[in-house]
Enzyme design. Sequence first.
Site, PDB file in Angstrom:
ATOM      1  N   SER A 174      10.450  44.566  -7.943  1.00  0.00           N
ATOM      2  CA  SER A 174      10.101  43.694  -6.833  1.00  0.00           C
ATOM      3  C   SER A 174       8.867  42.822  -7.079  1.00  0.00           C
ATOM      4  CB  SER A 174       9.889  44.522  -5.576  1.00  0.00           C
ATOM      5  OG  SER A 174       8.756  45.357  -5.730  1.00  0.00           O
TER       6      SER A 174
ATOM      7  N   SER B 174       9.024  48.536 -10.238  1.00  0.00           N
ATOM      8  CA  SER B 174       8.752  47.179  -9.751  1.00  0.00           C
ATOM      9  C   SER B 174       7.657  46.413 -10.484  1.00  0.00           C
ATOM     10  CB  SER B 174       8.418  47.213  -8.260  1.00  0.00           C
ATOM     11  OG  SER B 174       9.588  47.421  -7.522  1.00  0.00           O
TER      12      SER B 174
ATOM     13  N   LYS C 198       0.057  40.576  -5.423  1.00  0.00           N
ATOM     14  CA  LYS C 198       1.372  40.749  -4.778  1.00  0.00           C
ATOM     15  C   LYS C 198       1.197  40.803  -3.263  1.00  0.00           C
ATOM     16  CE  LYS C 198       5.459  43.783  -5.084  1.00  0.00           C
ATOM     17  NZ  LYS C 198       6.023  44.996  -5.722  1.00  0.00           N
TER      18      LYS C 198
END
Lengths: 494, 98
Positions: A154, A178, A79
């Site tokens: 997210s 997330s 990420k």
Amino acid sequence: MELMEMTAARLGEEIQAGTITAVQAAEAALNRIKEKDKELNCFITVEEEAALEKAAAVQKKIESGELSGPLAGVPIAVKDNICTEGLRTTCASAMLNDFVPPYSAEAVKKLEKAGMVIIGKTNMDEFAMGSTTETSFFGPTRNPWDLERVPGGSSGGSCAAVAAGECSCALGSDTGGSIRQPSSFCGVTGLKPTYGTVSRYGLIAYGSSLDQIGPIARDVTDCALLLEAIASHDKKDSTSMPREEYDFSSALQKDVKGLKIGIPRDYFGEGLDPEVAEAVRKAADILKEHGACVEEFDLSLVEYAIPAYYVIASAEASSNLARFDGVKYGYRTQEFEGLHDMYKKSRSEGFGEEVKRRIMLGSFVLSSGYYDAYYLKALRTKALIRKAFDRAFEKYDVILGPAAPSTAPRLGDSLKDPLKMYLGDVYTVSANLAGLPGICLPCGLDGKGLPIGLQLLGDCFQEKKILRAAYTYECVRGQFYQPESSRKEGGVRL
Amino acid sequence: MGKIITDEMIDYVSILAKLNLSDSEKKAAGKDMERMLEYIDMLNELNTDGVEPMTHIFPISNVFREDREENGDSREKMLENAPEARDGMYRVPKTVEQ
């Protein structure tokens, strides 16, 4: 079997056995990204040459016997809020568009130590603020199951990349759900560890008391192996917790006899999609059939978790994001009059709408006169929520419920009403407030052919219990659908 | 409680947040915040008298370690990300008026 359909553990085995090389595995991932990512937009940055060079170096070490772990040579995506030395790390923000970290996050160093090859950095909501990956400066990621829908957020890029087979596994981060919510929307398996288990050193901070890095993969085994690779006690993170053991894969046993599972009645009230409720209850039945004691109970305080979370997360965000001032790194505005004007303009131009919304709310709840009424009130609520979980874990080993109230919404639907989007985090945020580990794994498809996620929460440091329950369920469920096979078969239900 | 989020409050908060908001952004921020606070006010239903604010999940407080330099000199590397640098230092607009 195609390389990109293999789990990380299987890829690792093949690489150790010498049937494929780390370079071939990296090439397969990079080819899949080339083929699919124009459409999906899971990745912000892919450096093909660097990844292949790294893979070649790892392969040499595998051949010399220096690297012999289960994940050596396996490609992984990371990420884009996790720093990678020499590889651009943007947090999906214009603010960090050109930022190349001078050092790697501790979790990344651990991946490298395990011999994993980072193939790229994945898309996310800007600074991890959002539940859909639509607030990214680089445009939204699309859900591989239905391109008109969001992947969740997210960590939407990481989850969609795993679902689409662009990589077998990825790292995400979870501040209010997330990892677990996008895992639910994308039909993959994601684990948020106990707070303090994975070092936050090099994770670009959002809500420091809530943030945790965790693995995203195709199955429970990969999540356990990845957690073993990245979990550590790190002196560079003052909230890192030393644990008695760092073995998680021994929990991978098909055995839930006598395991006590509680289902919060309050999770099945208004707002939960009936198809999600049905699939989650069926999963509970399966665990019961295999010997678990399953019963319903009242967790209480569920509705207070979201307001408490948004106060705390926004407050911490407003403080953490004060560092972006256009001086040491990040975006600096072109024209300004004096230092303060430079600060303000750089921040106003560099941050997106959702980030500014949370910085404003956070600045307000921390401001003199409102600090007690909002910030301290939220921290007191957090203490009560933690107590409610303490009571629950006196009786149960695992708390079972949905990960999200619905399956993936359509692109554009959520951002129209931020408060409504926040309410979608109802089943996930409390684990962050209480520091608990949670795993989300797919437990069925709805009538539209979209995956439904099952969430299992454990008490702090009890990852092994949720891994055992998840693994047992997964053994009975069998391999989950791939997005394309489900489309071909018109959304087969479990 | 009376209306908290006035135009003056939005101006004040944007100073704290070091953000320059346009008039339309200010209006939107006011509306957003008003709505969020209305929702957050739900917390007032809870009796939290005598409950200690919980800043941290685990009972760890000061974590000390030896103050030893471990990371070496990475000045050049750090400066590579600077919007403006000169002579091995960050360059900023003039901060002290003559």
